[in-house]
Design a protein around this motif. Structure first.
Motif, short mmCIF file in Angstrom:
data_model
loop_
_atom_site.label_atom_id
_atom_site.label_comp_id
_atom_site.label_asym_id
_atom_site.label_seq_id
_atom_site.Cartn_x
_atom_site.Cartn_y
_atom_site.Cartn_z
N TRP A 273 -4.15 -32.31 25.16
CA TRP A 273 -4.67 -31.08 25.73
C TRP A 273 -5.46 -31.38 26.99
O TRP A 273 -5.78 -32.53 27.29
CB TRP A 273 -5.54 -30.34 24.71
CG TRP A 273 -6.77 -31.10 24.31
CD1 TRP A 273 -8.02 -31.02 24.87
CD2 TRP A 273 -6.88 -32.07 23.24
NE1 TRP A 273 -8.90 -31.89 24.24
CE2 TRP A 273 -8.22 -32.52 23.23
CE3 TRP A 273 -5.98 -32.58 22.31
CZ2 TRP A 273 -8.68 -33.48 22.32
CZ3 TRP A 273 -6.43 -33.53 21.39
CH2 TRP A 273 -7.77 -33.96 21.41
N GLY B 299 0.45 -22.42 24.19
CA GLY B 299 0.67 -23.29 25.35
C GLY B 299 -0.58 -24.03 25.77
O GLY B 299 -0.67 -24.52 26.90
N PRO C 115 -3.56 -24.61 34.52
CA PRO C 115 -2.37 -25.02 35.28
C PRO C 115 -1.94 -26.45 34.97
O PRO C 115 -0.74 -26.77 34.95
CB PRO C 115 -2.82 -24.87 36.74
CG PRO C 115 -3.92 -23.86 36.70
CD PRO C 115 -4.62 -24.08 35.40
N LYS D 176 -6.12 -18.55 28.45
CA LYS D 176 -4.85 -18.87 29.08
C LYS D 176 -4.78 -20.38 29.35
O LYS D 176 -5.79 -21.00 29.65
CB LYS D 176 -4.68 -18.09 30.39
CG LYS D 176 -4.57 -16.59 30.19
CD LYS D 176 -4.35 -15.89 31.52
CE LYS D 176 -4.21 -14.38 31.32
NZ LYS D 176 -3.99 -13.68 32.63
N PRO D 177 -3.59 -20.96 29.25
CA PRO D 177 -3.46 -22.40 29.52
C PRO D 177 -3.87 -22.73 30.95
O PRO D 177 -3.59 -21.96 31.88
CB PRO D 177 -1.96 -22.67 29.30
CG PRO D 177 -1.46 -21.52 28.49
CD PRO D 177 -2.31 -20.35 28.88
N MET E 85 -2.18 -27.96 32.11
CA MET E 85 -1.48 -27.98 30.83
C MET E 85 -0.07 -27.43 30.99
O MET E 85 0.90 -27.98 30.44
CB MET E 85 -2.27 -27.15 29.80
CG MET E 85 -1.88 -27.44 28.36
SD MET E 85 -2.33 -29.11 27.89
CE MET E 85 -0.73 -29.83 27.53
N THR E 86 0.04 -26.37 31.78
CA THR E 86 1.36 -25.80 32.04
C THR E 86 2.26 -26.81 32.74
O THR E 86 3.46 -26.92 32.44
CB THR E 86 1.22 -24.54 32.91
OG1 THR E 86 0.38 -23.59 32.23
CG2 THR E 86 2.57 -23.90 33.18
N LYS E 87 1.69 -27.60 33.65
CA LYS E 87 2.46 -28.62 34.37
C LYS E 87 2.96 -29.69 33.41
O LYS E 87 4.14 -30.08 33.46
CB LYS E 87 1.60 -29.25 35.46
CG LYS E 87 2.32 -30.33 36.25
CD LYS E 87 1.42 -30.91 37.34
CE LYS E 87 2.14 -32.00 38.13
NZ LYS E 87 1.28 -32.56 39.20
N PRO F 13 5.33 -27.41 22.97
CA PRO F 13 4.06 -26.75 23.31
C PRO F 13 3.32 -26.35 22.05
O PRO F 13 3.92 -25.85 21.09
CB PRO F 13 4.50 -25.52 24.12
CG PRO F 13 5.86 -25.87 24.64
CD PRO F 13 6.49 -26.72 23.57
N ILE G 243 3.50 -29.48 30.19
CA ILE G 243 4.54 -28.93 29.32
C ILE G 243 5.86 -28.80 30.07
O ILE G 243 6.92 -29.14 29.56
CB ILE G 243 4.08 -27.56 28.76
CG1 ILE G 243 2.94 -27.77 27.75
CG2 ILE G 243 5.25 -26.81 28.12
CD1 ILE G 243 2.30 -26.49 27.26
N LYS G 244 5.79 -28.33 31.32
CA LYS G 244 7.00 -28.17 32.11
C LYS G 244 7.70 -29.51 32.33
O LYS G 244 8.93 -29.60 32.29
CB LYS G 244 6.66 -27.52 33.46
CG LYS G 244 7.87 -27.30 34.35
CD LYS G 244 7.46 -26.66 35.67
CE LYS G 244 8.68 -26.47 36.58
NZ LYS G 244 8.29 -25.85 37.89
#
Length: 208
Positions: free
Chosen positions: A116, A93, A50, A47-48, A52-54, A89, A56-57
């Motif tokens: 990444w 993600g 947090p 899973k990505p 990486m998610t930030k 992404p 991308i967002k």
């Protein structure tokens, strides 16, 4: 008669001996067959992080870009350029890719990068490729959040001289953000070289 009697006795004894064997075979055939081992479970998908998610967002999307160049080793005179950037992404993600193109003061510039999260080092890593890099592609150094700013540094050479570059992403809103690039021989002698304003493509179209 004795012969017939002897044969009869042998047949009876043979039948008695065979009975336990037959019972054993029946019992073995009645046993349930051992279940075949289940197929090995597939490896769980990562899973990505947090972080990486930030990223991308905050940065994914289609953008128009406006560059403002300050005099620097790459460009002795100031000037401006305009172009586009598409940040997407990566698979699962787990990364973020950027396709960038601009034209103007620096001529025609085209770049592509992938970024990444390095969980072990607790920084973002990346590779950047463009049509003005002598090597074609370069390690983009390390990047991390400093408050509400995303700051990255990388080292390289220009005209045979060691050069350090610092990228600072700031002023994040849902529709825009700014990247400021500084350059110098070391961290204590940085000078601003370029400012790029990213504006969400849909918003830029409305302004036109």
């Amino acid at each position: 008669m004795k012969t017939i009697l002897r044969v009869t006795i042998l047949l009876v004894l043979g039948g008695l001996c065979a009975m336990p064997l037959a019972a054993q075979d029946a019992a073995m055939s009645a046993k349930p067959k051992a279940a075949k081992p289940k197929a090995q479970m597939a490896m769980p998908m990562p899973k990505p992080a947090p972080e990486m998610t930030k990223m991308i967002k905050m940065m994914a999307g289609s953008w128009t870009v406006t560059e403002k160049h300050d005099p620097n080793p790459m460009m002795p005179n100031d000037g401006t350029s305009k172009g586009t950037a598409v940040l997407t992404p990566g698979p699962g993600g787990m990364s973020l890719t950027e396709k960038y193109h601009s034209s103007g003061a620096m001529g025609s510039f085209t770049g592509f990068g992938t970024f990444w999260w390095d969980a072990k080092a607790q920084v973002y890593r990346g590779v950047w490729c463009d049509n003005m890099s002598p090597n074609g592609c370069d390690d983009s150094g390390s990047t991390k959040w400093e408050g509400d700013k995303l700051v990255g540094t990388m080292e390289g050479e220009m005209n045979g001289q060691k050069t350090m570059t610092r990228f600072t992403y700031s002023d994040f809103t849902p529709d825009s953000f700014v990247m400021t690039m500084e350059m110098g021989p070391d961290a204590s002698k940085m000078q601003k070289a370029m400012t790029i304003t990213y504006t969400k493509a849909a918003m830029a179209d409305k302004k036109m």
